[in-house]
Scaffold this motif. Structure first.
Motif, short mmCIF file in Angstrom:
data_model
loop_
_atom_site.label_atom_id
_atom_site.label_comp_id
_atom_site.label_asym_id
_atom_site.label_seq_id
_atom_site.Cartn_x
_atom_site.Cartn_y
_atom_site.Cartn_z
N PRO A 35 -9.64 6.71 4.51
CA PRO A 35 -9.46 6.69 3.06
C PRO A 35 -9.86 5.34 2.47
N GLY A 36 -10.21 5.34 1.20
CA GLY A 36 -10.60 4.12 0.52
C GLY A 36 -9.41 3.20 0.33
N PRO A 37 -9.66 2.02 -0.21
CA PRO A 37 -8.57 1.06 -0.35
C PRO A 37 -7.55 1.48 -1.40
N PHE A 38 -6.29 1.15 -1.11
CA PHE A 38 -5.22 1.33 -2.10
C PHE A 38 -4.19 0.24 -1.86
N THR A 39 -3.47 -0.12 -2.93
CA THR A 39 -2.45 -1.15 -2.84
C THR A 39 -1.13 -0.59 -3.32
N THR A 40 -0.07 -0.90 -2.58
CA THR A 40 1.28 -0.49 -2.94
C THR A 40 2.16 -1.73 -2.99
N CYS A 41 2.88 -1.89 -4.10
CA CYS A 41 3.83 -2.99 -4.22
C CYS A 41 5.22 -2.39 -4.36
N GLY A 42 6.19 -3.01 -3.71
CA GLY A 42 7.56 -2.51 -3.71
C GLY A 42 8.33 -2.93 -4.94
N THR A 43 9.59 -2.58 -4.93
CA THR A 43 10.52 -2.92 -6.00
C THR A 43 10.71 -4.43 -6.03
N PRO A 44 10.78 -5.02 -7.20
CA PRO A 44 10.99 -6.47 -7.28
C PRO A 44 12.29 -6.90 -6.61
N GLY A 45 12.27 -8.11 -6.05
CA GLY A 45 13.47 -8.68 -5.46
C GLY A 45 14.45 -9.08 -6.55
N ALA A 46 15.62 -9.50 -6.15
CA ALA A 46 16.65 -9.91 -7.11
C ALA A 46 16.11 -11.04 -7.99
N ASN A 59 -7.05 -0.44 3.66
CA ASN A 59 -8.44 -0.01 3.54
C ASN A 59 -8.85 0.53 4.90
N GLY A 60 -8.76 1.86 5.07
CA GLY A 60 -8.99 2.45 6.39
C GLY A 60 -7.84 2.05 7.29
N LEU A 61 -8.13 1.35 8.37
CA LEU A 61 -7.08 0.87 9.27
C LEU A 61 -6.83 -0.63 9.09
N GLN A 62 -7.55 -1.26 8.15
CA GLN A 62 -7.36 -2.68 7.85
C GLN A 62 -6.21 -2.80 6.85
N VAL A 63 -5.29 -3.73 7.13
CA VAL A 63 -4.10 -3.90 6.30
C VAL A 63 -3.98 -5.36 5.88
N ARG A 64 -3.68 -5.56 4.60
CA ARG A 64 -3.46 -6.91 4.06
C ARG A 64 -2.09 -6.96 3.41
N LEU A 65 -1.25 -7.87 3.86
CA LEU A 65 0.08 -8.06 3.29
C LEU A 65 0.02 -9.29 2.39
N PHE A 66 0.66 -9.21 1.22
CA PHE A 66 0.71 -10.36 0.34
C PHE A 66 1.92 -10.22 -0.58
N ILE A 114 -1.64 -11.92 4.97
CA ILE A 114 -1.63 -11.66 6.41
C ILE A 114 -2.52 -10.45 6.62
N LEU A 115 -3.54 -10.60 7.46
CA LEU A 115 -4.47 -9.52 7.75
C LEU A 115 -4.20 -8.97 9.14
N THR A 116 -4.24 -7.64 9.26
CA THR A 116 -4.04 -7.01 10.56
C THR A 116 -4.72 -5.65 10.57
N THR A 117 -4.76 -5.05 11.74
CA THR A 117 -5.24 -3.68 11.89
C THR A 117 -4.06 -2.84 12.33
N ALA A 118 -3.91 -1.67 11.75
CA ALA A 118 -2.80 -0.78 12.09
C ALA A 118 -3.36 0.55 12.59
N THR A 119 -2.55 1.25 13.35
CA THR A 119 -2.98 2.56 13.83
C THR A 119 -2.71 3.61 12.77
N CYS A 120 -3.53 4.63 12.78
CA CYS A 120 -3.41 5.75 11.85
C CYS A 120 -2.01 6.37 11.99
N GLY A 121 -1.33 6.57 10.86
CA GLY A 121 -0.01 7.19 10.85
C GLY A 121 1.14 6.21 11.04
N SER A 122 0.85 4.95 11.31
CA SER A 122 1.93 3.98 11.53
C SER A 122 2.47 3.46 10.20
N SER A 123 3.71 2.99 10.23
CA SER A 123 4.35 2.40 9.05
C SER A 123 4.27 0.89 9.16
#
Length: 148
Positions: A35-46, A59-66, A114-123
């Protein structure tokens, strides 16, 4: 002769109808692959001096945390703030947390990567927090499942 004219007229009408009729649209199969790239942001902290949000871009199996940091005070003066960004994913060795200091302007800013690669279906989970001595904590978390 009359039959030839009628046949010619009918043939001409058929050609004209074919040229002016809307073209049939051929069904095309949906594209396959990651699948193409998508970004999800969580609920704001306190809320504290800053509001934080943890985000994950896939983006596919490439994951970027920020993280994202936004001042809560409209009179905020740009200043350097310390942050901590970390992440986890099943099957991946735990990576070290990223500690960084960033100049936060009045409009807020994106922090760390933080850049990493994740497996399909992983959280994958991202944790983002203020790490500035004497400031109230503002920790935010988000979890995303990497689509197949």
């Amino acid at each position: 002769m009359h039959r030839r004219r009628t046949a010619a007229t009918l043939a001409g009408a058929a050609v004209l109808a074919a040229l002016t009729a809307p073209a049939a649209v051929a069904a095309t199969p949906a594209p396959t692959g990651p699948p193409g790239p998508f970004t999800t942001c969580g609920t704001p902290g306190a809320p504290g001096f800053l509001t934080t949000r943890a985000c994950i871009e896939v983006n596919g199996l490439q994951v970027r945390l920020f993280g994202q940091a936004y001042p809560t005070d409209p009179a905020w003066v740009p200043q350097n703030v310390g942050f901590k960004l970390s992440g986890t994913a099943p099957g991946l060795p735990p990576g070290p947390a990223l500690y960084t200091t960033v100049l936060v302007p009045a409009g807020g800013t994106s922090v760390g990567e933080i850049l990493t690669t994740a497996t399909c279906g992983s959280s994958v989970t991202a944790n983002f927090s203020v790490d500035n001595g004497g400031w109230p904590p503002s920790t935010a978390t988000v979890t995303v499942t990497v689509p197949c």
